[in-house]
Write a protein that holds these residues in place. Structure first.
Motif, short mmCIF file in Angstrom:
data_model
loop_
_atom_site.label_atom_id
_atom_site.label_comp_id
_atom_site.label_asym_id
_atom_site.label_seq_id
_atom_site.Cartn_x
_atom_site.Cartn_y
_atom_site.Cartn_z
N PRO A 144 33.95 39.61 41.31
CA PRO A 144 35.35 39.85 41.27
C PRO A 144 35.19 41.09 42.19
CG PRO A 144 35.01 38.76 39.19
CD PRO A 144 33.80 39.31 39.63
N ARG A 145 36.36 41.07 42.92
CA ARG A 145 36.99 42.41 43.70
C ARG A 145 38.41 42.72 43.28
NH1 ARG A 145 34.18 44.63 47.65
NH2 ARG A 145 35.92 45.08 48.87
N PRO A 146 38.72 43.03 42.03
CA PRO A 146 40.15 43.13 41.75
C PRO A 146 40.76 44.57 42.10
CG PRO A 146 38.82 43.42 39.95
CD PRO A 146 37.87 43.07 41.04
N GLN A 147 41.96 44.47 42.69
CA GLN A 147 42.75 45.53 42.80
C GLN A 147 43.78 45.79 41.79
OE1 GLN A 147 44.40 44.84 47.02
NE2 GLN A 147 43.30 46.19 47.65
N THR A 148 44.07 44.82 41.11
CA THR A 148 44.91 45.08 39.65
C THR A 148 44.46 44.51 38.84
OG1 THR A 148 46.25 43.23 40.43
CG2 THR A 148 46.82 45.19 41.59
N PHE A 149 44.83 44.89 37.55
CA PHE A 149 44.54 44.45 36.37
C PHE A 149 44.71 42.82 36.28
CE2 PHE A 149 45.19 42.95 31.83
CZ PHE A 149 43.81 43.45 31.31
N ALA A 150 45.63 42.18 36.95
CA ALA A 150 46.25 40.82 36.83
C ALA A 150 45.23 40.09 37.45
CB ALA A 150 47.57 40.90 37.57
N GLU A 151 44.53 40.73 38.38
CA GLU A 151 43.56 39.97 39.36
C GLU A 151 41.97 39.62 38.52
OE1 GLU A 151 45.27 41.46 43.48
OE2 GLU A 151 43.09 41.89 43.19
N ILE A 152 42.22 40.23 37.47
CA ILE A 152 40.50 40.23 36.59
C ILE A 152 40.74 39.14 35.91
CG2 ILE A 152 39.14 41.45 34.97
CD1 ILE A 152 40.53 43.73 35.75
N PRO A 153 39.56 38.21 36.11
CA PRO A 153 39.53 37.00 35.46
C PRO A 153 39.14 37.04 34.05
CG PRO A 153 38.00 37.01 37.14
CD PRO A 153 38.44 38.57 37.15
N THR A 154 39.62 36.13 33.24
CA THR A 154 39.25 36.30 31.61
C THR A 154 37.98 35.47 31.24
OG1 THR A 154 40.74 34.56 31.35
CG2 THR A 154 41.48 37.22 31.02
N THR A 191 33.87 44.08 37.11
CA THR A 191 35.41 43.92 37.20
C THR A 191 36.15 45.44 37.17
OG1 THR A 191 35.60 43.86 34.91
CG2 THR A 191 35.24 41.75 36.09
N HIS A 192 35.29 46.30 37.62
CA HIS A 192 35.97 47.72 38.01
C HIS A 192 36.94 47.29 39.01
CE1 HIS A 192 33.74 50.03 35.35
NE2 HIS A 192 32.55 49.76 35.67
N LEU A 193 38.27 47.81 38.82
CA LEU A 193 39.02 47.94 40.22
C LEU A 193 38.49 48.60 41.14
CD1 LEU A 193 42.34 48.72 38.29
CD2 LEU A 193 41.20 46.61 38.63
#
Length: 207
Positions: A144-154, A191-193
């Motif tokens: 993943p390439r998350p910019q916010t916490f909400a974009e991180i999969p669980t 999953t580091h932002l």
């Protein structure tokens, strides 16, 4: 570590600390979590004992915060013989009762029994590929390439498959969300932002 960042309505992404380094909100305040994030979380763990310990601790975290488990980790290591699978596999009901009386750890009988069962399953896996190789065999092609916490999969297709395979091998407390947290913790996914100072630090995922 299962995702437990803030429950606030606004997701600020990273927070820049007094040291000038950007971290997610969950690692920005508590010194223990900050140190864990800066030095350990997301770094590759590829040895049997290390992977077994993290499977165990992620299982104990179910329903609790990671901060709780991290603060109790020294007590867990002492109580569980430094998570040596060979020693734990020989535990008896006497050991279960000893652990249930230990206020330093999470006193959950099912989780304690699962940790013992998982040690025995870990030993059986030595006849095949071994626990570490098995877990790492579920590394995805991309991260993943998350910019916010909400974009991180669980969870992911890989964590679902890993959970299913470990259960087939006799492991317990290894659900898909718990296994995704494991994959994050030991570097299988990053999953580091994107704006975090730790993004790409594992050396496995460079962007």
């Amino acid at each position: 570590m299962t995702q437990e960042a803030s429950s606030t309505t606004a997701d600020p992404g990273v927070v820049v600390g007094e040291d000038g380094l950007a971290r997610p909100t969950w690692a920005a305040v508590d010194p223990l979590l900050r140190d864990y994030y800066d030095s350990e979380w997301g770094m590759p763990v590829t040895d049997e004992r290390g992977v077994y310990e993290r499977v165990s601790l992620e299982g104990f975290q179910a329903g609790l915060s990671w901060a709780t488990i991290l603060r109790k980790r020294p007590a867990f290591r002492e109580a569980f013989n430094n998570f040596d699978p060979d020693v734990i596999a020989a535990y008896t009901e006497t050991d279960v009762e000893r652990l249930m009386a230990d206020a330093g750890i999470v006193r959950n009988r099912q989780k304690i029994q699962a940790t013992i069962a998982n040690a025995r399953a870990t030993i059986r896996l030595r006849q095949d590929m071994g626990l570490a190789r098995l877990v790492w065999s579920f590394q995805p092609e991309t991260t993943p390439r998350p910019q916010t916490f909400a974009e991180i999969p669980t969870k992911s297709a890989e964590s679902i498959a890993l959970s299913k395979e470990l259960r087939r091998r006799g492991f317990a407390f290894v659900g898909p969300t718990t296994m995704y947290a494991l994959m994050e913790a030991i570097g299988i996914v990053d999953t580091h932002l994107l704006d975090s100072h730790r993004r790409g630090s594992s050396g496995i995922w460079t962007s």
